[in-house]
Design an enzyme around this catalytic site. Sequence first.
Site, PDB file in Angstrom:
ATOM      1  N   HIS A 181       0.866  -1.184   0.000  1.00 53.70           N
ATOM      2  CA  HIS A 181       0.000   0.000   0.000  1.00 53.70           C
ATOM      3  C   HIS A 181       0.900   1.231   0.000  1.00 53.70           C
ATOM      4  O   HIS A 181       2.138   1.108   0.005  1.00 53.70           O
ATOM      5  CB  HIS A 181      -0.956  -0.034   1.196  1.00 53.70           C
ATOM      6  CG  HIS A 181      -0.269  -0.281   2.507  1.00 53.70           C
ATOM      7  ND1 HIS A 181       0.554   0.638   3.108  1.00 53.70           N
ATOM      8  CD2 HIS A 181      -0.258  -1.373   3.323  1.00 53.70           C
ATOM      9  CE1 HIS A 181       1.008   0.157   4.235  1.00 53.70           C
ATOM     10  NE2 HIS A 181       0.548  -1.075   4.390  1.00 53.70           N
TER      11      HIS A 181
ATOM     12  N   HIS B  15       4.007   1.345   2.211  1.00 53.83           N
ATOM     13  CA  HIS B  15       5.206   0.662   1.716  1.00 53.83           C
ATOM     14  C   HIS B  15       5.891   1.519   0.634  1.00 53.83           C
ATOM     15  O   HIS B  15       7.121   1.616   0.594  1.00 53.83           O
ATOM     16  CB  HIS B  15       4.847  -0.682   1.072  1.00 53.83           C
ATOM     17  CG  HIS B  15       4.290  -1.694   2.017  1.00 53.83           C
ATOM     18  ND1 HIS B  15       2.983  -2.106   1.966  1.00 53.83           N
ATOM     19  CD2 HIS B  15       4.868  -2.386   3.027  1.00 53.83           C
ATOM     20  CE1 HIS B  15       2.778  -3.024   2.903  1.00 53.83           C
ATOM     21  NE2 HIS B  15       3.905  -3.205   3.571  1.00 53.83           N
TER      22      HIS B  15
ATOM     23  N   GLN C  46       6.778   3.630  11.068  1.00 56.37           N
ATOM     24  CA  GLN C  46       6.559   3.985  12.471  1.00 56.37           C
ATOM     25  C   GLN C  46       5.314   3.290  13.046  1.00 56.37           C
ATOM     26  O   GLN C  46       5.180   3.123  14.247  1.00 56.37           O
ATOM     27  CB  GLN C  46       6.434   5.514  12.573  1.00 56.37           C
ATOM     28  CG  GLN C  46       6.015   6.075  13.918  1.00 56.37           C
ATOM     29  CD  GLN C  46       7.031   5.812  15.011  1.00 56.37           C
ATOM     30  OE1 GLN C  46       8.240   5.696  14.739  1.00 56.37           O
ATOM     31  NE2 GLN C  46       6.575   5.702  16.243  1.00 56.37           N
ATOM     32  N   LYS C  47       4.406   2.849  12.162  1.00 54.37           N
ATOM     33  CA  LYS C  47       3.190   2.194  12.656  1.00 54.37           C
ATOM     34  C   LYS C  47       3.539   0.989  13.533  1.00 54.37           C
ATOM     35  O   LYS C  47       2.884   0.722  14.523  1.00 54.37           O
ATOM     36  CB  LYS C  47       2.294   1.740  11.503  1.00 54.37           C
ATOM     37  CG  LYS C  47       0.961   1.195  12.014  1.00 54.37           C
ATOM     38  CD  LYS C  47       0.052   0.802  10.902  1.00 54.37           C
ATOM     39  CE  LYS C  47       0.303  -0.592  10.417  1.00 54.37           C
ATOM     40  NZ  LYS C  47      -0.118  -1.663  11.359  1.00 54.37           N
TER      41      LYS C  47
ATOM     42  N   GLN D  23       8.211  -3.038  16.680  1.00 51.38           N
ATOM     43  CA  GLN D  23       9.044  -3.790  15.734  1.00 51.38           C
ATOM     44  C   GLN D  23      10.332  -3.009  15.424  1.00 51.38           C
ATOM     45  O   GLN D  23      11.427  -3.579  15.366  1.00 51.38           O
ATOM     46  CB  GLN D  23       8.255  -4.046  14.445  1.00 51.38           C
ATOM     47  CG  GLN D  23       9.088  -4.594  13.299  1.00 51.38           C
ATOM     48  CD  GLN D  23       8.235  -5.071  12.142  1.00 51.38           C
ATOM     49  OE1 GLN D  23       7.667  -6.136  12.215  1.00 51.38           O
ATOM     50  NE2 GLN D  23       8.162  -4.296  11.075  1.00 51.38           N
TER      51      GLN D  23
ATOM     52  N   ARG E   8      -3.742  -5.303   6.415  1.00 49.18           N
ATOM     53  CA  ARG E   8      -4.878  -5.973   7.056  1.00 49.18           C
ATOM     54  C   ARG E   8      -6.184  -5.191   6.932  1.00 49.18           C
ATOM     55  O   ARG E   8      -7.244  -5.726   7.200  1.00 49.18           O
ATOM     56  CB  ARG E   8      -4.565  -6.247   8.532  1.00 49.18           C
ATOM     57  CG  ARG E   8      -3.534  -7.349   8.717  1.00 49.18           C
ATOM     58  CD  ARG E   8      -3.427  -7.797  10.166  1.00 49.18           C
ATOM     59  NE  ARG E   8      -2.681  -9.021  10.303  1.00 49.18           N
ATOM     60  CZ  ARG E   8      -1.377  -9.091  10.616  1.00 49.18           C
ATOM     61  NH1 ARG E   8      -0.683  -7.991  10.820  1.00 49.18           N
ATOM     62  NH2 ARG E   8      -0.771 -10.262  10.716  1.00 49.18           N
TER      63      ARG E   8
HETATM   64  O1  PAF Z   1       6.554  -5.313   8.973  1.00 46.08           O
HETATM   65  C1  PAF Z   1       6.484  -6.330   8.255  1.00 46.08           C
HETATM   66  O2  PAF Z   1       5.858  -6.325   7.188  1.00 46.08           O
HETATM   67  C2  PAF Z   1       7.173  -7.610   8.699  1.00 46.08           C
HETATM   68  O3  PAF Z   1       7.115  -7.760  10.072  1.00 46.08           O
HETATM   69  C3  PAF Z   1       8.630  -7.726   8.182  1.00 46.08           C
HETATM   70  C4  PAF Z   1       9.501  -6.644   8.781  1.00 46.08           C
HETATM   71  C5  PAF Z   1       8.655  -7.637   6.673  1.00 46.08           C
HETATM   72  C6  PAF Z   1       9.216  -9.070   8.596  1.00 46.08           C
HETATM   73  O4  PAF Z   1       8.479 -10.129   8.080  1.00 46.08           O
END
Ligand code: PAF
Length: 277
Positions: free
Chosen positions: A31, A34, A145-146, A150, A184
Amino acid sequence: MQVVKPLFEARALRQKLSGTVGFVPTMGYLHEGHLALVKQARIENSAVIVSIYVNPTQFGPREDFGAYPRDLNRDLELLKGGGVDIVFVPSDDEMYPPEFSSWVDVEKVTERLEGAARPGHFRGVATVVAKLFNIVQPSRAYFGQKDAQQVMVIKRMVADLNMGIEIVVVPTLRESDGLAMSSRNIYLSPKERQAAMILFKALTLARQLRRGGEKDAEEIRRQMTALIQKEPLAQIDYVSIADAEALEELSSIDRPAVASLAVRIGKTRLIDNMPLE
Ligand code: PAF
């Protein structure tokens, strides 16, 4: 733009690139969020590599791995014209062969929020990202940042394991009504899509309260929770006001803080966050 599946080919193509390499790891179903990562990677590097891989090890047994949206042709179409040099689409067989037995476990920062709600999730994320980093050998890697926690996990891993990769964090892209862009969101029915606005509303309320001088984190959590509970389709997983560095829950906001939440709208679990300073 070259699309490669076998790992040896990805490595060989990577070796031919000179200068800095910007890497955008994704799970596909791309989307605008990305594409913003790709755009920034393009501006800041000599070459750009994108990976598309729905990583099975970061999904729990009752999560949506099977249902996760996949459409490689659509993704490649979206990436066209974006200045991407290589799209790496690894296979499960190569990423996780039967004898696979090495994992990356990042401690502490993974104990809270998403880590507590989704046991094993960050172990899967850290492991796959470490593997992709080893294959792609980027100079910089781009994350949204969402997925604030992670980002923290990956920064910790890169520092602890001396990977020497710069982690670039790109602000969350939102739909016009504030909903954070996410692959999602496709799961949401029109009614649920309306209801999903409650996440942004709750975060905005937190920010307003903070800007109005509220320092009591529990009071902010309480008001966010009350607001979300007014939405019949929403079910709260967690509402957090935490220290922006370590993600430790705060009682008083005496340092940079972040509001974050995970809310189920029907069967879809959505997360979002907003810095409060
Ligand atoms: O954020 C994501 O889409 C996933 O967690 C990643 C970093 C590609 C790892 O699978």
